[in-house]
Design a protein around this motif. Structure first.
Motif, mmCIF file in Angstrom:
data_model
loop_
_atom_site.group_PDB
_atom_site.id
_atom_site.type_symbol
_atom_site.label_atom_id
_atom_site.label_comp_id
_atom_site.label_asym_id
_atom_site.label_seq_id
_atom_site.Cartn_x
_atom_site.Cartn_y
_atom_site.Cartn_z
ATOM 1 N N PHE A 1 0.827 -1.208 0.000
ATOM 2 C CA PHE A 1 0.000 0.000 0.000
ATOM 3 C C PHE A 1 0.864 1.261 0.000
ATOM 4 C CE2 PHE A 1 -2.304 3.457 1.975
ATOM 5 C CZ PHE A 1 -3.480 3.466 1.237
ATOM 6 N N HIS B 1 3.656 3.438 -3.151
ATOM 7 C CA HIS B 1 3.516 4.642 -3.967
ATOM 8 C C HIS B 1 2.795 5.757 -3.219
ATOM 9 C CE1 HIS B 1 5.146 2.479 -7.317
ATOM 10 N NE2 HIS B 1 4.255 1.531 -7.168
ATOM 11 N N ALA B 2 2.775 5.660 -1.900
ATOM 12 C CA ALA B 2 2.124 6.722 -1.123
ATOM 13 C C ALA B 2 2.958 8.000 -1.226
ATOM 14 C CB ALA B 2 1.975 6.295 0.328
ATOM 15 N N PRO B 3 2.310 9.153 -1.190
ATOM 16 C CA PRO B 3 3.049 10.411 -1.332
ATOM 17 C C PRO B 3 4.070 10.609 -0.225
ATOM 18 C CG PRO B 3 0.691 10.772 -1.514
ATOM 19 C CD PRO B 3 0.876 9.364 -1.073
ATOM 20 N N LEU B 4 5.125 11.332 -0.570
ATOM 21 C CA LEU B 4 6.196 11.608 0.391
ATOM 22 C C LEU B 4 5.689 12.304 1.644
ATOM 23 C CD1 LEU B 4 9.078 13.136 -1.747
ATOM 24 C CD2 LEU B 4 9.049 10.940 -0.580
ATOM 25 N N GLY B 5 4.864 13.299 1.445
ATOM 26 C CA GLY B 5 4.471 14.138 2.574
ATOM 27 C C GLY B 5 3.153 13.747 3.191
ATOM 28 N N SER B 6 2.708 12.523 2.934
ATOM 29 C CA SER B 6 1.412 12.125 3.458
ATOM 30 C C SER B 6 1.413 12.158 4.978
ATOM 31 C CB SER B 6 1.065 10.717 2.984
ATOM 32 O OG SER B 6 -0.135 10.305 3.574
ATOM 33 N N ARG C 1 -1.390 11.504 6.743
ATOM 34 C CA ARG C 1 -2.660 10.914 7.139
ATOM 35 C C ARG C 1 -2.480 9.783 8.147
ATOM 36 N NH1 ARG C 1 -7.043 13.999 5.468
ATOM 37 N NH2 ARG C 1 -6.954 14.450 3.268
ATOM 38 N N GLN C 2 -1.258 9.261 8.285
ATOM 39 C CA GLN C 2 -1.086 8.101 9.144
ATOM 40 C C GLN C 2 -0.565 8.480 10.528
ATOM 41 O OE1 GLN C 2 1.174 5.299 6.645
ATOM 42 N NE2 GLN C 2 -0.649 4.050 6.885
#
Lengths: 346, 402
Positions: free
Chosen positions: A62, A65-70, A72-73
């Motif tokens: 998952f 390919h999540a964005p660098l600056g995410s 949300r977690q």
């Protein structure tokens, strides 16, 4: 999970829940659904629904390919990944699609096992120590967050004063006259539905507005004015230094804590061009104690500055100020212009 | 008199697959058709955004009322790119300007003739789409008229490279797809003062093909979920296939997954997963209309038209929780749910597939959202008004003298 809304007409604005029989509007219904999903996720994880190795593999897939600056977690969620990957397995898989391949691989594994086990044991010890320290950090962070929440200064709120924040207010002609002919953009915060931006635009001033009150801006977001649903501080910190011809702050300062007020001022001054104008409209301290004071007067731990305080503060930021009291003493207007080099540019 | 607009985009045409390029074409064509504006496009002869090979004929042509000027590329993506990209992507903001400039040139397409022609053009305003390529960076430096940047930015390493800082800072206006994109760009590049608009794209009317989705897929009367777009690892397709396969192991039943679009990833064979490849526009709409849920697994979207197209047909969506723009669509509209792990994926899908009321509710909310914000006539008029204001404002934020 319950099939609570089966048979609901999609066009209906409300839904009746099976559990309570209470009608909910769309927003509350979806919030509840989301909360139920989150709760179910927690419940299944607590029950060990997925083997850790499998969950780790799926999480890695998952996040690939999540964005660098995410952002949300949560840390504790990511720690599950760390835990699942902490043990380094020395038992290398030996399956093979070639005849005899598995036997060969198994032999090689047996020959190297003492060596691999020695290496992986050390790596596992290291990763476990890292994981443990991260858990301690997470725990301490959670405790700290709880403690901070108890004494936290609430994020600045916009004070809404109908008699002061409208096109007919006494201070508006002064502001438009100050800014008329300005060749750079002029920011108004908090802009509400854009009433001052419209007045500035009508005088050929390139005005735009920012307001953290989503509902105010949303009502106008399809119009021609440049209005944005954003935190004023975030916005000022994202403005190029020296880019603006004017900054008008109204309803922004009164309910801000001292630290935030300072950052707002510094952000505004930094955003201004050398010949830029800073305008602050503020309620007078006496208005904070009046019967018709805005509710924030009771809710927040802040109160408006006295006019002289602005002169002191702005002088420290390299600005000379003019203060104009309102006709009935309930509010006043501060106009600041730079008389010294700007603070250190971002 | 209406302004003459030039669009600069590295690929252009119906044969081009790509969100930003499709968006540029849609804006250009709608400005021409609905507002009667004169629009021209400066582009390359390339179709493939990796090789940038010259495939289409250079020269001028007219496509749906828009004049297209195509130029050959001096170079496309060169092998050096991969080494350089690998080296810079871990700390892109720390790259030197020389390294970042080299990255831009190695990524291609280097289009000297395009920039020369653009400089000599007579447009009143130039719109650049997207931020990532040479024609935008160098073209924006070259023109003398007001410049509108359509970043189509994702939170990707390249966004942090210093070579793009002047591109954002010097734009006379910025047109964003979503507020999430605006927040991202303003966080990375301090351009909050630049005149801007959050526009997005319009959704065309559904094209009825008259076939049932299950019929197109050849799966009888089985229910299915659909994912439309390039089937690509970077788009989350492999992750979706893996998640769905595991979901089916844990929830045996008739549910199928349809991956609709050109296939650029290796998806293991699975009896419940159908790869359609490229389908007609009518088939695409039919497939989406009859799906239980439309899934957008990609974490790197700046707008996602396919999400809005699902809502146009009142189909609820599931999106990747780490993709701010699609998640913002869901949060603002109430038309979809999101997943940030397999556990969430499983529960959301389970819930949506078992709850017809929830699906209908989400679909209706999504539909309302599309009707309010993303209908072409209103949207293109907003864009035209924005461009007119940009022209009036003139270059570098200074008011044009009249």
């Amino acid at each position: 999970m319950n099939d609570e809304s089966a048979g609901t007409d999609a066009a209906e604005a409300t839904v009746t829940t099976a559990t309570t029989g209470v009608e909910e509007d769309d927003r509350a219904y979806l919030t509840r659904v989301r909360a139920e999903i989150d709760e179910e996720v927690r419940r299944r994880r607590a029950a060990g629904d997925l083997p850790p190795q499998l969950e780790s593999e799926l999480e890695a897939l998952f996040l690939q390919h999540a964005p660098l600056g995410s952002t949300r977690q949560e840390l504790h969620e990511v720690l599950r990944l760390v835990d699942a990957a902490a043990f380094i397995d020395p038992v290398v898989p030996v399956e093979s699609s070639r005849p005899g391949g598995a036997v060969v691989k198994k032999s090689i594994r047996s020959m190297n096992f003492w060596y691999l086990r020695f290496i992986t044991h050390q790596i596992s010890q290291f990763t476990t120590a890292v994981s443990r320290s991260l858990h301690i950090l997470d725990h301490q962070l959670a405790e700290l967050t709880q403690k901070v929440a108890a004494v936290e200064v609430p994020p600045s709120v916009v004070v809404d004063v109908a008699w002061a924040h409208r096109p007919e207010a006494w201070w508006v002609p002064t502001v438009t006259a100050e800014l008329e002919g300005c060749r750079r953009r002029v920011l108004h915060a908090a802009c509400g539905d854009g009433w001052l931006v419209a007045a500035l635009t009508a005088r050929d001033v390139d005005g735009y507005g920012v307001d953290p009150r989503t509902d105010r801006v949303a009502a106008q977001e399809l119009g021609d004015l440049d209005l944005r649903d954003e935190s004023v501080l975030d916005h000022l910190e994202a403005v190029q230094a020296g880019a603006l011809g004017g900054v008008v702050l109204s309803g922004v300062m009164e309910a801000s804590g001292h630290g935030e007020r300072r950052r707002l001022l510094e952000g505004a001054v930094t955003a201004l061009a050398p010949d830029g104008v800073l305008v602050v409209h503020s309620l007078a301290p006496s208005s904070w104690d009046a019967a018709d004071a805005p509710p924030e007067a009771d809710i927040v731990q802040a109160r408006p500055y006295r006019p002289g305080t602005w002169a002191h503060l702005l002088d420290g930021l390299g600005m000379r100020t003019t203060v104009t009291p309102g006709p009935d003493g309930r509010d006043y207007l501060v106009v600041g212009r730079r008389h010294a080099p700007p603070p250190e540019q971002r | 008199m209406t302004p003459k607009v030039a669009f600069v985009t590295p690929r252009y045409g119906p044969e081009v697959m790509g969100g930003a390029e499709t968006a540029a074409r849609q804006l250009a064509e709608h400005l021409t058709a609905e507002c009667g504006w004169t629009v021209e496009v400066y582009s390359t002869c390339a179709v493939d955004h990796i090789t940038w090979d010259d495939v289409l004929a250079p020269g001028d042509s007219v496509l749906n009322g828009v004049t297209v000027h195509r130029f050959r590329s001096a170079s496309g993506r060169v092998p050096e790119f991969y080494d350089l990209d690998g080296r810079l992507r871990s700390a892109p903001a720390q790259a030197t300007e020389t390294e970042a400039r080299r990255w831009l040139e190695c990524n291609g397409p280097v289009t000297l003739d395009l920039v020369d022609a653009l400089r000599a053009g007579d447009a009143d305003v130039v719109a650049f789409y997207p931020y990532l390529y040479y024609p935008t960076v160098v073209g924006l430096e070259a023109v003398a008229v007001p410049r509108v940047l359509h970043p189509a930015a994702h939170d990707e390493p390249a966004l942090y490279l210093p070579v793009f800082a002047p591109t954002f800072a010097d734009a006379d206006a910025i047109c964003y797809h979503t507020a999430a994109e605006r927040r991202l760009v303003q966080r990375v590049h301090h351009v909050a003062q630049v005149p801007q608009i959050v526009l997005g794209l319009g959704v065309g009317a559904a094209v009825e093909g008259g076939r049932s989705g299950a019929d197109i897929l050849g799966i009888g009367d089985r229910p299915y979920v659909v994912s439309v777009g390039r089937v690509d690892e970077h788009k989350g397709s492999a992750m979706l296939a893996r998640f769905f396969g595991l979901y089916k192991e844990r929830h045996p039943g008739p549910l199928a997954l349809a991956l609709v679009g050109p296939v650029a990833a290796s998806i293991p064979d699975h009896e419940d997963i159908v790869l359609t490849g490229v389908v007609s526009e009518a088939d695409k709409w039919d497939l989406v209309r009859d799906a239980q849920v439309a899934v957008s697994p990609s974490a790197l979207e700046s707008f996602s038209l396919v999400v809005l197209e699902a809502w146009e047909q009142s189909v609820p969506v599931m999106v990747n929780a780490t993709c701010d723009p699609t998640r913002e669509h869901c949060e603002r509209s109430g038309g979809g749910l999101w997943f940030g792990s397999f556990a969430e994926f499983e529960i959301v899908l389970e819930r949506l597939c078992s709850d017809a009321g929830l699906r209908a509710r989400l679909g209706a909310r999504g539909h309302d959202y599309v009707q309010r914000y993303y209908q072409w006539p209103a949207l293109i008029r907003r864009y035209a008004a924005f461009l007119t204001a940009v022209c009036q404002r003139g270059r570098s934020g200074r008011r044009a003298t009249s």
